[in-house]
Design an enzyme around this catalytic site. Structure first.
Site, mmCIF file in Angstrom:
data_model
loop_
_atom_site.group_PDB
_atom_site.id
_atom_site.type_symbol
_atom_site.label_atom_id
_atom_site.label_comp_id
_atom_site.label_asym_id
_atom_site.label_seq_id
_atom_site.Cartn_x
_atom_site.Cartn_y
_atom_site.Cartn_z
ATOM 1 N N GLU A 162 13.020 -18.789 22.416
ATOM 2 C CA GLU A 162 14.378 -18.292 22.159
ATOM 3 C C GLU A 162 14.347 -16.919 21.466
ATOM 4 O O GLU A 162 15.187 -16.058 21.750
ATOM 5 C CB GLU A 162 15.171 -19.278 21.284
ATOM 6 N N TYR A 183 -4.054 -4.862 10.356
ATOM 7 C CA TYR A 183 -5.124 -3.927 9.981
ATOM 8 C C TYR A 183 -6.081 -4.536 8.970
ATOM 9 O O TYR A 183 -7.035 -3.905 8.549
ATOM 10 C CB TYR A 183 -4.535 -2.617 9.433
ATOM 11 N N LYS A 217 14.726 -6.117 5.278
ATOM 12 C CA LYS A 217 14.890 -5.095 6.319
ATOM 13 C C LYS A 217 16.189 -5.235 7.122
ATOM 14 O O LYS A 217 16.693 -4.254 7.652
ATOM 15 C CB LYS A 217 13.697 -5.113 7.269
ATOM 16 N N ASP A 244 8.795 2.066 11.046
ATOM 17 C CA ASP A 244 7.731 1.218 11.627
ATOM 18 C C ASP A 244 7.596 1.559 13.109
ATOM 19 O O ASP A 244 6.496 1.761 13.627
ATOM 20 C CB ASP A 244 8.080 -0.278 11.496
ATOM 21 N N ASN A 257 13.603 0.185 7.486
ATOM 22 C CA ASN A 257 12.570 0.149 6.446
ATOM 23 C C ASN A 257 12.545 1.415 5.606
ATOM 24 O O ASN A 257 11.765 1.511 4.665
ATOM 25 C CB ASN A 257 11.178 -0.093 7.065
ATOM 26 N N GLY A 307 -3.640 -1.756 13.385
ATOM 27 C CA GLY A 307 -2.336 -1.249 12.969
ATOM 28 C C GLY A 307 -2.378 -0.336 11.756
ATOM 29 O O GLY A 307 -1.330 -0.023 11.182
ATOM 30 N N LEU A 365 -1.277 -5.113 15.616
ATOM 31 C CA LEU A 365 -0.540 -4.528 14.492
ATOM 32 C C LEU A 365 -1.215 -4.832 13.157
ATOM 33 O O LEU A 365 -0.968 -4.174 12.154
ATOM 34 C CB LEU A 365 0.912 -5.029 14.479
ATOM 35 N N LEU A 384 0.834 -1.206 0.000
ATOM 36 C CA LEU A 384 0.000 0.000 0.000
ATOM 37 C C LEU A 384 0.871 1.259 0.000
ATOM 38 O O LEU A 384 0.360 2.371 -0.001
ATOM 39 C CB LEU A 384 -0.914 0.004 1.234
#
Ligand code: NDP
Length: 292
Positions: free
Chosen positions: A159, A233, A71, A107, A92, A254, A231, A21
């Protein structure tokens, strides 16, 4: 908008990029603000990532976003990295400087601005983060940075939660974060029997088309939530959010995080500040697009 000799290029490096988007966010901003820039997706494989960044700089590209799976790897191709992005271990947004790109994690900054827009404060609060993937690292940094009193990070794979907790405690120099197995939330509630929590849902459970899936399906858990932030949407209201609201808690999705990560990137690229009125117009376009 007319493309001419003064048009600057912005873009997204990712694999895949078809669902993004981001072009909608940035091209809408250029339209509204009358800025002569065009944002396009660049489908980039990881083998060619370093060359793509180098090539983008030579092509005078003003700025770029990086998405999954780039990223982390993209950090090796940058000339500078913002402190928050370095601590999170993910970039990002690439901002052009004189000799290369500087990396940011918008973010995290976008989620922070979303919370401010809803008036949610974390200072001295008890927080639970569900999930320990890439997004959870940004959530964890933001919670530490905003002065949360205690942050519990719960994940199926313990972990990964432990690594985030160790990294953040080390970076901030305080033992605020504790890692737990997802299934041990009952123990956590017992240990904090008088407290309510701000809860971030940062797993991928509940993402469309699995709209009825939820990471914890126990009403006792939701009785202890003061604010739940998913987070996700899409769907606009997740099962997690419904359970929060049924228990009397506030719940948000989110979409404003997505909006503000884009707005902040655009602000960095152009060295401007974007008003809430403009942000609201872009938000309406996003809403329209996810409902289509
Ligand atoms: P990752 O793939 O990195 O992490 C996924 C997380 O979900 C892990 O903690 C994983 O646990 C957990 N998980 C997945 N399946 C299950 C399962 N069946 N049971 C228990 N846990 C499970 O994803 P991201 O961190 O990048 O993204 C997470 C979510 O956040 C996504 O839904 C994404 O859409 C959303 N997001 C939203 C943004 C926004 O702007 N609003 C920005 C970025 C992400 P484990 O480690 O055990 O595998």
């Amino acid at each position: 908008m007319e493309i001419n000799g003064k048009t600057r290029l912005l873009g997204l490096l990712g694999d895949p990029v078809q669902h993004t988007l981001s072009p909608l966010i940035h091209n809408t901003l250029s339209d509204i603000l009358g800025i002569n820039e065009v944002y396009v997706p660049f489908h980039t494989h990881k083998e060619g990532l370093a060359d793509a960044v180098k090539g983008a700089f030579e092509l005078n590209i003003l700025g770029m976003n990086a998405t999954v799976p780039h990223k982390n790897e993209i950090m090796a191709s940058l000339v500078d990295i913002d402190e928050g992005a370095a601590a999170i271990g993910a970039v990002n947004t690439l901002v052009r400087t004189a000799n290369g790109y500087k990396g940011y994690n918008t973010d995290m900054m976008g989620l922070s601005r979303e919370l401010e827009s809803y008036g949610v404060e974390l200072d001295s609060k008890r927080v639970i983060i569900l999930g320990a993937g890439g997004a959870a690292r940004a959530v964890a940094y933001m919670c530490m940075n905003k002065g949360a009193d205690k942050v519990y990070i719960l994940n199926r794979t313990i972990e990964k939660a432990q690594t985030i907790a160790e990294d953040m405690n080390g970076h901030f120099g305080r033992e605020t974060m504790t890692a737990m197995r997802l299934g041990d939330y009952g123990q956590l509630l017992q240990e904090n029997v008088d407290d309510k929590f701000v809860v971030f849902q940062s797993t991928s459970i509940g993402l469309a088309p699995n709209n009825e899936a939820v990471v914890i399906d126990d009403p006792h858990f939701y009785d202890r939530v003061s604010v739940g932030i998913d987070l996700i949407y899409n769907p606009f209201e997740t099962k997690f959010m419904k359970l929060c609201r049924q228990a009397g808690a506030l719940a948000y999705n989110g979409l404003r995080m997505l909006l503000y990560q884009g707005i902040i990137a655009y602000e960095l690229w152009n060295d401007i500040s974007i008003s809430e009125d403009v942000a609201d117009i872009v938000y309406d376009r996003l809403l329209q697009s996810i409902r289509e």
